[in-house]
Write an enzyme that holds these catalytic residues in place. Structure first.
Site, PDB file in Angstrom:
ATOM      1  N   LYS A  34      33.931  43.924  36.736  1.00  0.00           N
ATOM      2  CA  LYS A  34      33.049  43.913  37.901  1.00  0.00           C
ATOM      3  C   LYS A  34      31.887  44.872  37.652  1.00  0.00           C
ATOM      4  O   LYS A  34      32.089  46.027  37.300  1.00  0.00           O
ATOM      5  CB  LYS A  34      33.839  44.347  39.144  1.00  0.00           C
ATOM      6  CG  LYS A  34      33.069  44.233  40.447  1.00  0.00           C
ATOM      7  CD  LYS A  34      33.966  44.628  41.620  1.00  0.00           C
ATOM      8  CE  LYS A  34      33.210  44.520  42.931  1.00  0.00           C
ATOM      9  NZ  LYS A  34      34.049  44.947  44.080  1.00  0.00           N
ATOM     10  N   HIS A  82      29.436  45.580  39.939  1.00  0.00           N
ATOM     11  CA  HIS A  82      28.838  46.096  41.163  1.00  0.00           C
ATOM     12  C   HIS A  82      29.930  46.787  41.981  1.00  0.00           C
ATOM     13  O   HIS A  82      31.110  46.731  41.631  1.00  0.00           O
ATOM     14  CB  HIS A  82      28.181  44.966  41.975  1.00  0.00           C
ATOM     15  CG  HIS A  82      29.141  43.885  42.366  1.00  0.00           C
ATOM     16  ND1 HIS A  82      29.532  42.890  41.490  1.00  0.00           N
ATOM     17  CD2 HIS A  82      29.808  43.652  43.526  1.00  0.00           C
ATOM     18  CE1 HIS A  82      30.384  42.080  42.099  1.00  0.00           C
ATOM     19  NE2 HIS A  82      30.574  42.521  43.334  1.00  0.00           N
TER      20      HIS A  82
END
Length: 218
Positions: free
Chosen positions: A102, A104
């Site tokens: 991921k 963000h």
């Protein structure tokens, strides 16, 4: 009835362990089949977590964090962590990997406890067929931190040699990585449970013995 026999009966009662004639992915004709996909309720998951926790306790595996490889290992790690706390008073961390990093928010490859150098982890999985899941997980763990693998816990050790080796998947993992794999039960335990009447299936014992003789390892 000890927890191993309780677990074997639990598998049979829930249609996870069945006897008959089954063609495996390897092409072998087996007199038994284990389908962990038949666990699908909260009650089953709660019981399953207890058996994993009991295995960890009985084998005195010391660790800080449970790691559940996506996807099947995720609910197993969660229910084991809950059972360790409720049943044994041990508050252990847990985490699981994402299929993609991921980029963000909090980011990272793992959800839950963020791993740190020197942390002792236990991998929680359902069964081990070839050790592929472990081989895929190890680089992810080392990418996150320099963790110590205290062991891996699975539900059943088939005690069956691979297609191209005389060793079982469990033995291969120990030979290659030095990681000990602990199982709640083994195929020897299952055969003994049939022999002593813990579960029905004595009509399959002959074929179980033959299969073990042909493909089994000690």
């Amino acid at each position: 009835m000890n927890y191993k026999n309780q677990f074997i009966k639990f598998m049979v009662d829930n249609g996870v362990l069945r006897f008959g004639e089954f063609t495996l992915k390897s092409g072998r004709i087996a007199p038994y089949f284990i389908n962990t996909g038949n666990y699908k309720s909260g009650a089953q998951l709660a019981r399953l977590g207890y058996y994993y926790a009991q295995c960890i306790e009985n084998n005195k595996i010391e660790a800080d964090t449970l790691v559940g490889p996506a996807y099947k290992g995720i609910p197993l790690a969660v229910t084991t962590a809950v059972s360790l706390f409720n049943g044994f008073g041990k508050d252990m961390n847990y985490c699981f990997d994402r299929k993609e990093v991921k980029d963000h928010g909090e980011g990272g490859l793992f959800v839950g406890k963020q791993l740190t150098d020197g942390e002792r982890v236990i991998l929680i999985e359902d069964v081990m067929t070839s050790g592929k899941a472990l081989r895929e997980m190890l680089p992810k763990l080392k990418q996150a931190a320099d963790v110590k693998i205290a062991g891996m816990v699975i539900s059943v050790d088939r005690m069956e040699r691979g297609l191209e080796t005389e060793l079982s998947a469990v033995q291969e993992v120990y030979k290659e990585f030095g990681i000990k794999v602990y199982s709640i039960v083994t195929m020897t335990d299952i055969i003994s449970a049939i022999e002593d009447g813990t579960i029905s299936g004595k009509e399959y014992l002959g074929k179980m013995y033959e299969y073990r003789k042909q493909y089994g390892v000690e």
